[in-house]
Design a protein around this motif. Structure first.
Motif, short mmCIF file in Angstrom:
data_model
loop_
_atom_site.label_atom_id
_atom_site.label_comp_id
_atom_site.label_asym_id
_atom_site.label_seq_id
_atom_site.Cartn_x
_atom_site.Cartn_y
_atom_site.Cartn_z
N UNK A 1 0.85 -1.19 0.00
CA UNK A 1 0.00 0.00 0.00
C UNK A 1 0.89 1.23 0.00
N UNK A 2 0.36 2.33 -0.51
CA UNK A 2 1.14 3.55 -0.60
C UNK A 2 1.62 4.03 0.77
N UNK A 3 0.74 3.98 1.76
CA UNK A 3 1.09 4.42 3.11
C UNK A 3 0.16 3.76 4.13
N UNK A 4 0.40 4.03 5.39
CA UNK A 4 -0.38 3.39 6.46
C UNK A 4 -1.88 3.70 6.34
N UNK A 5 -2.22 4.95 6.00
CA UNK A 5 -3.62 5.33 5.86
C UNK A 5 -4.28 4.58 4.69
N UNK A 6 -3.52 4.30 3.67
CA UNK A 6 -4.02 3.63 2.48
C UNK A 6 -4.35 2.16 2.74
N UNK B 1 3.82 -1.38 3.33
CA UNK B 1 3.78 0.01 2.86
C UNK B 1 5.09 0.34 2.16
N UNK B 2 5.13 1.51 1.52
CA UNK B 2 6.36 1.96 0.89
C UNK B 2 7.48 2.07 1.93
N UNK B 3 7.10 2.45 3.15
CA UNK B 3 8.09 2.53 4.23
C UNK B 3 8.72 1.15 4.49
N UNK B 4 7.88 0.11 4.46
CA UNK B 4 8.41 -1.26 4.61
C UNK B 4 9.37 -1.58 3.47
N UNK B 5 9.03 -1.14 2.27
CA UNK B 5 9.89 -1.38 1.11
C UNK B 5 11.23 -0.67 1.27
N UNK B 6 11.19 0.59 1.66
CA UNK B 6 12.42 1.37 1.84
C UNK B 6 13.32 0.79 2.93
N UNK B 7 12.70 0.18 3.94
CA UNK B 7 13.45 -0.33 5.09
C UNK B 7 13.65 -1.85 5.06
N UNK B 8 13.50 -2.44 3.89
CA UNK B 8 13.75 -3.88 3.69
C UNK B 8 12.98 -4.77 4.65
#
Length: 97
Positions: A18-23, A38-45
């Protein structure tokens, strides 16, 4: 979601980002079935890129029984309301992973 849900039902491993937590709220229908990243999960492996195929046959049976009992109820048949409530509870709080 329109791709992830059928793939999961067919036993195809799925990664959903998902794009972000709200999404993530957009994916509430499959929230307990597959992990939603989320994208944050992707960025942080933090994504498992080797997901296993999930066995959700019990969920499929709950859904079929829910359909059967709900249809019978709408047709005026007497059904076990407690059973229907339990099945719906099982579907709502299903956790596959």
């Amino acid at each position: 979601m329109h791709c992830a849900a059928p793939c999961t039902a067919m036993g195809i491993p799925v990664i959903l980002i998902a794009k972000n937590q709200e999404n993530i709220n957009r994916f509430s229908a499959i929230k307990g079935i597959i992990p939603i990243y989320t994208y944050d999960d992707l960025k942080n492996n933090r994504i498992n890129f080797n997901p296993k195929s999930l066995n959700i046959e019990d969920l499929k049976q709950y859904m079929l029984q829910n359909l059967k009992l709900s249809t019978l109820k709408e047709m005026g048949e007497k059904i076990d309301e407690n059973e229907l409530m339990q099945i719906r509870h099982n579907i709502q709080y299903y956790k596959a992973y």
